[in-house]
Design an enzyme around this catalytic site. Structure first.
Site, short mmCIF file in Angstrom:
data_model
loop_
_atom_site.label_atom_id
_atom_site.label_comp_id
_atom_site.label_asym_id
_atom_site.label_seq_id
_atom_site.Cartn_x
_atom_site.Cartn_y
_atom_site.Cartn_z
N ARG A 96 -12.83 1.93 -5.73
CA ARG A 96 -12.61 2.25 -4.21
C ARG A 96 -12.36 3.72 -3.98
NH1 ARG A 96 -9.02 -3.28 -2.19
NH2 ARG A 96 -10.62 -4.58 -3.00
N ASP A 156 -5.47 3.05 2.59
CA ASP A 156 -6.34 2.14 3.04
C ASP A 156 -6.39 2.33 4.44
OD1 ASP A 156 -6.62 0.84 0.60
OD2 ASP A 156 -5.80 -0.94 0.95
N ASP A 193 -1.24 -2.15 -4.65
CA ASP A 193 -2.75 -2.15 -3.95
C ASP A 193 -3.08 -0.91 -3.43
OD1 ASP A 193 -4.87 -3.44 -2.73
OD2 ASP A 193 -3.83 -4.83 -1.34
N ASP A 249 0.84 -0.99 -0.14
CA ASP A 249 -0.03 0.00 0.06
C ASP A 249 0.99 1.32 -0.20
OD1 ASP A 249 -2.32 -1.48 0.43
OD2 ASP A 249 -2.39 -1.68 2.33
#
Length: 446
Positions: free
Chosen positions: A338, A285, A281, A258
């Site tokens: 997302r 997050d 990714d 991430d």
């Protein structure tokens, strides 16, 4: 590739999130100070509003618990603050310490700040302050006194300055990062890793391109600022169980996990004015019970999975009652999905973002989450927002005042908990120009 998902239709109802500013005065048991001094800096001012930063220096005995009081002379009102709990009765303001800055040593300083309103004719600096009831005889140093210049004739494009903190990260005592710590500049992965992992409060300036791999641990009370062109290439930052972290003005690219990971009940994090591209990714997050986070003025492009909020359908015991995040003035520039994908958090606030050519979807509310989606600009987005995603059951979503250009209408339903902080909404049709003119690294002076 468009990600498969399950969407569940609910009856759409009208819900309005309430706006309020709340403060609780905490009892302080401490010896009185014998002296103090104050620097009161108006860092930004616009028609009807301003941002002030206040630094108090304790010139007396060490304190374990403190409050700073002053009175406004022209009807100013505090609307939201950070670094302290603010209350106001008529003209008198009281700023009371929060947990992390409760202890104030002799010659120690505490940095706090607030957004406020003024009456458009004058905004004078307060002339007297008290610390635990004792007058600050060391004096008041005004910086950026707004009475020396006329206020702007029109407000800036946002309701608060682009550099100001708004949203969930203003709650729970606020988010100040490294505060007034002397900045240290890093130019290598080893120096950056060491500075991020220090147990002391720190302001860390990143210079040049730092190549690295994996995830670098960020400990509490850190401000990480990118100098012009600063880039993190190949790795990311993880904030795991720590608090009070600010990450601003950095370009992240080619990360192999991430770019920014917030987890394990980390709190009070502000991710602002960064650029993210071409990572493995998530860009940002947030998961595992983390809370009180603001993600603002970032740009994501050439990337798939942008911002996940809540990692698993099976993590309700840790996540319910947490995962409260504000996403505002971000530019989702051709990123796929997302933006965010939400589990459990309620209320999650998604406002004044610009969505452009998002091939997957914009916002997904799942697993009983509550998401307020308002004042956003959707352009060429077939699926702006919906309920349920993949194997995750639906949450609720209230949509209002959004602007659609060549886009679908979205799927909403249910009600969402009220928003507990003050904010003002830009007109949705203006959001494209506002966000593209201000989002991403290199758009602020730090």
């Amino acid at each position: 590739m468009r990600t498969a998902r399950r969407r569940t239709t609910l009856i759409t109802t009208t819900a309005t999130a309430g706006l309020l500013v709340a403060g609780v005065l905490t009892a302080v048991n401490a010896h009185a100070a014998t002296g103090c001094s104050v620097n009161y800096a108006v860092s930004s001012q616009w028609q009807g509003g301003f941002t002030a930063n206040v630094t108090v220096t304790n010139l007396g005995s060490a304190l374990s618990g403190w409050n700073l009081r002053w009175s406004f002379g022209a009807g100013q009102q505090v609307t939201q603050g950070w670094g302290a709990t603010f209350t106001q009765s008529s003209s008198q303001v009281t700023a009371t310490n929060v947990d992390y800055n409760r202890d104030l040593a002799t010659n120690g300083t505490a940095a706090i700040g607030f957004n406020g309103t003024w009456n458009n004719s004058s905004n004078p600096v307060p002339v007297s302050f008290t610390l635990n009831g004792v007058t600050c005889t060391g004096g008041v140093v005004p910086t950026g006194n707004p009475t020396t210049t006329a206020p702007p004739t029109t407000p800036p494009p946002t309701s608060a300055p682009q550099t100001g903190l708004v949203g969930w990260a203003t709650q729970n005592g606020g988010t100040t990062g490294g505060g007034s710590a002397s900045p240290v500049t890093v130019t290598s992965a080893s120096a950056l890793t060491s500075a991020l992992g220090s147990s002391s409060a720190a302001v860390i300036r990143v210079s040049g391109t730092i190549s690295c791999s994996g995830m670098l641990r960020v400990r509490s009370n850190k401000t990480i600022l990118g100098n012009s062109g600063a880039t993190i290439a190949g790795c990311g930052f993880t904030i795991s169980g720590d608090r009070n972290v600010i990450i601003r003005n950095l370009t992240f690219r080619d990360w192999n996990d991430d770019a920014i990971n917030v987890e394990q009940s980390a709190t009070n994090v502000w991710v602002d004015h960064n650029t993210f591209s071409n990572g493995y990714d998530g860009a940002v997050d947030i998961k595992r019970g983390s809370d009180f986070v603001t993600v603002s003025w970032n740009r994501v492009y050439h990337h798939d999975k942008s911002m996940l909020l809540g990692h698993s359908d099976d993590n309700a015991s840790q996540d319910v009652g947490h995962l409260r995040v504000t996403y505002h003035h971000n530019w989702f520039d051709g990123s796929s999905q997302r933006h965010p994908r939400v589990r459990f958090g309620n209320p999650v606030h998604v406002y004044n973002n610009y969505y452009n050519n998002n091939g997957g979807y914009g916002v997904a509310s799942t697993m009983n989450a509550g998401v307020l989606v308002e004042g956003n600009y959707f352009e060429n987005v077939d699926d702006p927002f919906h309920l349920g995603e993949g194997s995750s059951g639906p949450g609720t979503l209230v949509a209002r005042n959004n602007h659609f250009v060549n886009s679908g209408g979205g799927q909403a339903g249910g009600s969402v908990a009220g928003i507990p902080y003050a904010y003002s909404l830009d007109t949705a049709s203006n959001v494209k120009s506002i966000v593209t003119g201000g989002a991403g690294a290199g758009r602020i002076s730090v």
